[in-house]
Design a protein around this motif. Structure first.
Motif, short mmCIF file in Angstrom:
data_model
loop_
_atom_site.label_atom_id
_atom_site.label_comp_id
_atom_site.label_asym_id
_atom_site.label_seq_id
_atom_site.Cartn_x
_atom_site.Cartn_y
_atom_site.Cartn_z
N HIS A 49 -6.71 0.99 -36.00
CA HIS A 49 -7.22 2.35 -35.98
C HIS A 49 -6.10 3.30 -35.58
CE1 HIS A 49 -9.54 5.89 -34.89
NE2 HIS A 49 -10.51 5.40 -35.62
N LYS A 50 -6.08 4.50 -36.12
CA LYS A 50 -4.98 5.43 -35.90
C LYS A 50 -4.79 5.84 -34.45
CE LYS A 50 -7.78 9.47 -36.96
NZ LYS A 50 -7.97 10.60 -37.83
N ARG A 51 -5.80 5.72 -33.58
CA ARG A 51 -5.64 6.16 -32.20
C ARG A 51 -4.96 5.10 -31.33
NH1 ARG A 51 -11.85 6.31 -30.97
NH2 ARG A 51 -12.23 4.11 -31.13
N TYR A 52 -4.82 3.88 -31.83
CA TYR A 52 -4.20 2.82 -31.05
C TYR A 52 -2.70 2.78 -31.32
CZ TYR A 52 -9.02 1.45 -30.44
OH TYR A 52 -10.35 1.46 -30.15
N GLY A 53 -1.93 2.39 -30.32
CA GLY A 53 -0.49 2.27 -30.47
C GLY A 53 0.23 3.59 -30.35
N LYS A 54 -0.41 4.60 -29.81
CA LYS A 54 0.22 5.90 -29.60
C LYS A 54 0.22 6.21 -28.11
CE LYS A 54 -0.88 7.98 -34.03
NZ LYS A 54 -0.26 6.98 -34.79
N GLU A 55 1.10 7.10 -27.71
CA GLU A 55 1.17 7.50 -26.31
C GLU A 55 0.26 8.70 -26.06
OE1 GLU A 55 4.13 6.95 -28.02
OE2 GLU A 55 4.39 4.98 -27.13
N TYR A 56 -0.33 8.70 -24.86
CA TYR A 56 -1.24 9.77 -24.46
C TYR A 56 -0.93 10.22 -23.04
CZ TYR A 56 -4.01 8.22 -28.43
OH TYR A 56 -4.42 7.87 -29.68
N LYS A 57 -1.22 11.47 -22.78
CA LYS A 57 -1.14 12.00 -21.43
C LYS A 57 -2.57 12.12 -20.90
CE LYS A 57 0.46 15.97 -18.76
NZ LYS A 57 0.96 15.24 -17.65
N ILE A 58 -2.79 11.67 -19.67
CA ILE A 58 -4.09 11.83 -19.04
C ILE A 58 -4.18 13.27 -18.57
CG2 ILE A 58 -5.58 11.10 -17.14
CD1 ILE A 58 -4.16 8.35 -17.29
N VAL A 59 -5.20 14.00 -19.02
CA VAL A 59 -5.26 15.44 -18.76
C VAL A 59 -6.35 15.82 -17.77
CG1 VAL A 59 -4.18 16.10 -20.94
CG2 VAL A 59 -6.67 15.82 -20.83
N ASN A 60 -7.00 14.84 -17.16
CA ASN A 60 -7.98 15.16 -16.11
C ASN A 60 -7.65 14.32 -14.89
OD1 ASN A 60 -8.83 12.70 -17.24
ND2 ASN A 60 -10.98 13.14 -16.86
N ASP A 61 -8.43 14.48 -13.84
CA ASP A 61 -8.20 13.71 -12.62
C ASP A 61 -8.47 12.23 -12.88
OD1 ASP A 61 -7.54 15.94 -11.17
OD2 ASP A 61 -9.59 16.28 -10.48
N PHE A 62 -7.51 11.41 -12.52
CA PHE A 62 -7.65 9.97 -12.63
C PHE A 62 -7.00 9.35 -11.40
CE2 PHE A 62 -5.57 5.93 -13.94
CZ PHE A 62 -6.71 5.17 -14.07
N ASP A 63 -7.72 8.52 -10.70
CA ASP A 63 -7.20 7.88 -9.49
C ASP A 63 -6.39 6.66 -9.90
OD1 ASP A 63 -6.63 6.87 -7.02
OD2 ASP A 63 -8.69 6.26 -6.57
N PHE A 64 -5.09 6.86 -10.07
CA PHE A 64 -4.20 5.78 -10.49
C PHE A 64 -4.08 4.70 -9.41
CE2 PHE A 64 0.04 3.94 -11.31
CZ PHE A 64 -0.22 3.45 -12.57
N GLY A 65 -4.49 5.02 -8.19
CA GLY A 65 -4.48 4.06 -7.11
C GLY A 65 -5.30 2.82 -7.42
N VAL A 66 -6.28 2.93 -8.30
CA VAL A 66 -7.12 1.79 -8.68
C VAL A 66 -6.24 0.68 -9.26
CG1 VAL A 66 -8.11 1.70 -11.03
CG2 VAL A 66 -9.56 2.03 -9.11
N ILE A 67 -5.16 1.03 -9.92
CA ILE A 67 -4.23 0.05 -10.49
C ILE A 67 -3.13 -0.29 -9.48
CG2 ILE A 67 -2.59 -0.41 -12.37
CD1 ILE A 67 -5.56 -0.20 -13.22
N GLU A 68 -2.50 0.72 -8.91
CA GLU A 68 -1.41 0.49 -7.95
C GLU A 68 -1.83 -0.37 -6.78
OE1 GLU A 68 1.69 4.13 -7.95
OE2 GLU A 68 -0.32 4.58 -7.17
N ASN A 69 -3.03 -0.13 -6.26
CA ASN A 69 -3.50 -0.85 -5.07
C ASN A 69 -3.73 -2.34 -5.32
OD1 ASN A 69 -3.39 1.47 -3.55
ND2 ASN A 69 -5.52 1.99 -3.90
N LEU A 70 -3.82 -2.76 -6.56
CA LEU A 70 -3.95 -4.18 -6.86
C LEU A 70 -2.71 -4.97 -6.43
CD1 LEU A 70 -5.52 -3.96 -10.42
CD2 LEU A 70 -6.70 -4.61 -8.31
N PHE A 71 -1.59 -4.28 -6.31
CA PHE A 71 -0.32 -4.94 -5.98
C PHE A 71 0.09 -4.73 -4.53
CE2 PHE A 71 -0.43 -4.54 -10.51
CZ PHE A 71 -0.01 -5.80 -10.92
N LYS A 72 -0.80 -4.21 -3.72
CA LYS A 72 -0.47 -3.99 -2.30
C LYS A 72 -1.06 -5.06 -1.44
CE LYS A 72 0.29 0.85 -2.72
NZ LYS A 72 -0.04 2.17 -2.39
#
Length: 111
Positions: free
Chosen positions: A88-111
């Protein structure tokens, strides 16, 4: 994205192919649902400006009876989406997250 209850496990990697590479497996359905729910309200805008110098994270979702789905984080607000079962055309492209997203949900997995 596929439904959380259809995910058998997740692989989350940090800095693939770098000396400080780390990888974890998540099989707990409650944790999988919590992480997937954090993605549910993300709003994206297509972009071509991605900083590849930051820590990189990749989140792979493996379906019980279906395809693998991945989200690559190049920075806290830039992602690439990969769906191995579709071109599908939307896959394999880069995107910017344009709303609030708590990236800590991913980062905290490695702490």
């Amino acid at each position: 994205m596929i439904e959380p209850k259809t995910i058998s496990h997740m692989s989350v990697g940090k800095n693939r192919f770098r000396p400080n590479e780390q990888k974890i497996q998540i099989t707990d359905p409650v944790e999988i649902e919590r992480i997937m729910n954090s993605f549910s309200e993300v709003k994206l805008r297509k972009t071509s400006r991605v900083n590849y110098d930051d820590d990189e994270y990749e989140v792979w979702f493996q379906g019980r009876k279906g395809p693998t789905f991945a989200v690559y984080f190049f920075s806290p607000d830039h992602v690439r989406i990969y769906n191995g079962s579709s071109n599908h055309k939307r896959y394999g492209k880069e995107y910017k997250i344009v709303n609030d997203f708590d990236f800590g949900v991913i980062e905290n997995l490695f702490k």
